[in-house]
Write an enzyme that holds these catalytic residues in place. Structure first.
Site, PDB file in Angstrom:
ATOM      1  N   ASP A 184       0.851  -1.185   0.000  1.00 12.07           N
ATOM      2  CA  ASP A 184       0.000   0.000   0.000  1.00 12.07           C
ATOM      3  C   ASP A 184       0.887   1.236   0.000  1.00 12.07           C
ATOM      4  O   ASP A 184       1.969   1.227   0.589  1.00 12.07           O
ATOM      5  CB  ASP A 184      -0.908   0.019   1.232  1.00 12.07           C
ATOM      6  CG  ASP A 184      -1.977  -1.063   1.191  1.00 12.07           C
ATOM      7  OD1 ASP A 184      -2.392  -1.436   0.080  1.00 12.07           O
ATOM      8  OD2 ASP A 184      -2.384  -1.538   2.266  1.00 12.07           O
ATOM      9  N   ASP A 228      -7.040  -1.454  -4.514  1.00 15.15           N
ATOM     10  CA  ASP A 228      -8.102  -1.078  -3.579  1.00 15.15           C
ATOM     11  C   ASP A 228      -9.037  -0.053  -4.207  1.00 15.15           C
ATOM     12  O   ASP A 228     -10.264  -0.127  -4.059  1.00 15.15           O
ATOM     13  CB  ASP A 228      -7.507  -0.500  -2.289  1.00 15.15           C
ATOM     14  CG  ASP A 228      -6.663  -1.511  -1.536  1.00 15.15           C
ATOM     15  OD1 ASP A 228      -6.976  -2.711  -1.610  1.00 15.15           O
ATOM     16  OD2 ASP A 228      -5.701  -1.093  -0.871  1.00 15.15           O
TER      17      ASP A 228
END
Length: 196
Positions: free
Chosen positions: A129, A143
């Site tokens: 991330d 995401d």
């Protein structure tokens, strides 16, 4: 003509779904590889002041870093999601549903690649991330695709657009109209009979 269009639309929409999914996967993997080669873990860089930052974080859990001890469970769930979308996608005739399911499939598969192939082990890999917004967990392109896809599902469902490209309200109106027309005939006859 209509039959040929309908039968031809299904494979075309499925190809669209796969192309959107593949694009999402490639963009996700490319950005993750760039982040891994550019940043060290925890390092942050302002992109738009403090509103948007890039920071490298490894997430072994689900969204919002929940369930970090159950990475293998999320791997199985993500695999099932990809397979279910691939199965459902073969029946899609709507362009919008093709794009929507493609985004969700690509997003799930993008993070699934991390789960399978990144450290510490297969099925237990940490998701990369790197996008940080104020008061929001760090996330990635995959995401984002899942979230956008989920929003589109709500919008398309609210608008009544079916996966076959038909509008649900139109179908209901046709049924109502058919029933009204069918039921009005005898009533009119009886009325005319009484009038004479």
């Amino acid at each position: 003509m209509t039959t040929n269009d309908d039968t031809g639309a299904r494979p075309r929409r499925f190809v669209l779904l796969l192309l959107v999914a593949l694009t999402a996967i490639l963009v996700d993997l490319a950005t993750k590889q760039w982040v891994l080669s550019t940043f060290s873990e925890g390092e942050s860089v302002d992109v738009i002041g403090s509103f948007l930052q890039f920071t490298l974080v490894f997430n072994t859990g689900a969204a919002f870093s929940l369930g970090t001890g159950y990475t293998w469970v999320f791997t199985i769930i993500a695999s099932c999601v990809v397979l279910v979308i691939a199965y459902i996608g073969r029946r899609v005739r709507s362009v919008w549903w093709g794009v929507t399911l493609g985004l969700m499939m690509g997003g799930a598969a993008g993070n699934l690649v991390d789960r399978f192939f990144r450290d510490p082990a297969p099925f237990h890999g940490a998701v990369v991330d790197f996008i940080r917004l104020p008061n929001y967990p760090v996330f990635n392109i995959a995401d984002s695709c899942v979230v956008v896809g989920a929003i589109l599902v709500v919008v398309l469902t609210f608008k009544g657009l079916g996966m076959d490209g038909t509008i649900v309200e139109d179908a209901r109106d046709k049924k109502r109209t058919g029933k009204d027309q069918g039921g009005s005939g005898p009533a009119d006859d009886s009325t005319e009979g009484k009038g004479t």
